[in-house]
Design an enzyme around this catalytic site. Structure first.
Site, PDB file in Angstrom:
ATOM      1  N   GLY A   8     -52.141 -15.329  13.327  1.00 36.39           N
ATOM      2  CA  GLY A   8     -52.406 -14.128  14.104  1.00 36.39           C
ATOM      3  C   GLY A   8     -53.875 -13.751  14.160  1.00 36.39           C
ATOM      4  O   GLY A   8     -54.773 -14.552  13.887  1.00 36.39           O
TER       5      GLY A   8
ATOM      6  N   GLY B   9     -69.074   1.998  18.519  1.00 38.30           N
ATOM      7  CA  GLY B   9     -69.710   2.159  17.219  1.00 38.30           C
ATOM      8  C   GLY B   9     -68.711   2.331  16.098  1.00 38.30           C
ATOM      9  O   GLY B   9     -68.984   3.022  15.114  1.00 38.30           O
TER      10      GLY B   9
ATOM     11  N   GLY C 290     -61.805  -0.336  20.754  1.00 38.85           N
ATOM     12  CA  GLY C 290     -60.465  -0.086  20.247  1.00 38.85           C
ATOM     13  C   GLY C 290     -59.533  -1.238  20.558  1.00 38.85           C
ATOM     14  O   GLY C 290     -59.945  -2.291  21.048  1.00 38.85           O
TER      15      GLY C 290
ATOM     16  N   HIS D 169     -71.446  -3.763 -18.523  1.00 40.24           N
ATOM     17  CA  HIS D 169     -72.862  -3.582 -18.205  1.00 40.24           C
ATOM     18  C   HIS D 169     -73.556  -4.938 -18.278  1.00 40.24           C
ATOM     19  O   HIS D 169     -73.302  -5.720 -19.202  1.00 40.24           O
ATOM     20  CB  HIS D 169     -73.508  -2.617 -19.205  1.00 40.24           C
ATOM     21  CG  HIS D 169     -74.995  -2.503 -19.033  1.00 40.24           C
ATOM     22  ND1 HIS D 169     -75.554  -1.721 -18.046  1.00 40.24           N
ATOM     23  CD2 HIS D 169     -76.028  -3.087 -19.703  1.00 40.24           C
ATOM     24  CE1 HIS D 169     -76.869  -1.808 -18.135  1.00 40.24           C
ATOM     25  NE2 HIS D 169     -77.187  -2.638 -19.129  1.00 40.24           N
TER      26      HIS D 169
END
Length: 463
Positions: free
Chosen positions: A39, A177, A266, A440
């Site tokens: 698809g 946009g 769209g 970290h």
């Protein structure tokens, strides 16, 4: 006529998953696909565009090499044929896997053709009659091109044709946009085009505008011109040039010219020749399939998932909808869809990852909400990567501390938002997110810091 327990119309990600989930429940399945298995997402959307995003990122990083003490002689140029070839190889690999999985699954029969309803339990696919107890519609959507005067003369590109360009346009106009328009604009801009984006209102108007201001600055710094507040009135082809005529926010006439025009305003439903009236399936708007909160249609044995229902048009949401629809269709479930923690991303650079509500949306929904933000200027890993642009925001309920939304504009922002998704899925609080130990140095420390800032402002944690 061949009969099955389940018929699935549409062989995209949602349709494939529906077929395999039905087989896992010992059902026989007819899977109907008129184009290519996979698809839009796997062949014309998510995967190929992200392959091209990566090529564009490499070109952009190469131009920044001097920042990292690396000398590269000569201009950084894109070979569009090789960029497209790489994308095609990735798509072919994915399609081959899907086709192999279907072929190896005895309980699935693949029908390659167009399905048409004869009644709620009977389909015809290019002459073959198929009967099924339950039917799942996963027919998707396609790019929408408005009927502007001159559109036939210009024959604009959509995101589908953009993927197969054999050369980089010198000047590209992008009308739209939203997330597709901006992703494509940055891809082509980094590959060498001068890009102008035309948007009737503001870019990504549904997003937190403080984050969008930062994204806007980044796009403009890369040379992309954003013509916000500009509406399109007509198109014109003039020699080998494209002219977009419109009006700006002051209603003054404007004309923008380029070599190619991409329309990304769209999507619209793909119903083809389904003949839904014969099945008793009703639609809304331009043809989106009407469903209830359990993904049932107006015909009791027919269900619909994915883009074709016109809700949240994202592959990951479609996969979730499949799980709900299958349980309801095959296990007599009564489960309602819950989009509270349904996320999505805009794959610009920096990426925008989002789950849940903005502050304004939370307040409109009746919450007494607050927000906390965190930036990357002093985050160690961001400094090492040279990726300090962006911001994170947490939206929370003042009384309970429940996390209502998390927004991440950052390098790999789509990846960083996932732990907030887990917390929101469990209706968790900001302190649950802030108390988790984070490695970290990582970009994910910013998630921890954002949630901790929110918890402090709510009085639920102390410095």
């Amino acid at each position: 006529m061949e009969t099955y327990d389940v018929a699935v119309i549409g062989g995209g990600v949602a349709g494939l998953q529906a077929a395999f989930r039905a087989v896992a429940r010992d059902r026989t399945v007819a899977l109907v696909e008129k184009e290519v298995l996979g698809g839009t997402c796997l062949t014309r959307g998510c995967i190929p565009t992200k392959a091209m995003v990566r090529s564009a990122e490499v070109a952009h990083l190469a131009r920044r090499a001097e920042e990292f003490g690396i000398d590269i002689e000569g201009e950084i140029e894109a070979d569009m044929n090789r960029v497209v070839d790489r994308k095609d190889r990735i798509v072919e690999d994915v399609v081959d896997v899907n086709r192999h999985e279907v072929a190896e699954t005895d309980a699935v029969d693949l029908y390659e053709g167009t399905a048409t309803f004869e009644d709620p339990h009977t389909l015809r696919v290019d002459g073959d009659a198929i009967g099924a107890d339950q039917i799942i519609l996963a027919t998707g959507a396609r790019p929408f091109v408005p009927d502007w005067p001159g559109v036939d003369e210009v024959d604009p590109l959509t995101s589908r044709e953009l993927l197969d360009l054999d050369e980089v346009p010198d000047e590209l106009i992008v009308v739209g946009g939203g997330y597709i328009g901006l992703e494509c604009a940055q891809i082509l801009g980094r590959l060498g085009s001068d890009v102008t984006v035309v948007q009737r209102s503001v870019i990504l108007k549904q997003e937190d505008q403080q984050l969008i201001d930062l994204l806007r600055e980044r796009l403009e710094a890369e040379g992309i011109e954003l013509r916000e507040g500009t509406g399109v009135e007509r198109l014109e082809a003039k020699g080998d040039r494209v002219l977009v005529h419109g009006a700006d926010e002051d209603n003054e006439p404007v004309t923008i010219t380029g070599d190619e025009l991409l329309v990304a305003v769209g999507r619209e439903p793909v119903d083809g020749d389904l003949n839904l009236d014969q099945a008793g399936v009703e639609t809304w708007g331009p043809g989106w399939i009407e469903t209830d909160d359990q993904l049932g249609t107006t015909q009791e044995n027919i269900w619909a998932v994915g883009d074709c229902i016109g809700e949240q048009m994202f592959t990951h949401v479609a996969r979730y909808e499949v799980e709900v629809a299958i349980r309801n269709a095959l296990e007599d479930g009564e489960e309602a869809v819950d989009y509270f923690a349904a996320p999505y991303a805009v794959f610009t650079d920096p990426q925008l990852g989002r789950v849940g509500m903005t502050l304004e949306e939370a307040e409109d929904a009746g919450y007494d909400a607050m927000e906390a933000e965190w930036t990357f200027e002093h985050l160690g890993k961001a400094l090492c990567l040279g990726e300090t642009d962006g911001m994170m925001k947490a939206v929370a309920d003042r009384e309970t501390g429940q996390l209502l939304g998390f927004h991440c504009l950052a390098h790999e922002g789509a990846e960083l938002v996932h732990e907030a998704i887990v917390v929101m899925n469990d209706r968790g609080t900001v302190e649950e997110l802030s108390d988790a130990i984070h490695i970290h140095p990582t970009m994910a420390e910013g998630v921890n810091d954002t949630a901790y800032t929110a918890a402090i402002r709510l009085g639920r944690r102390e410095w």
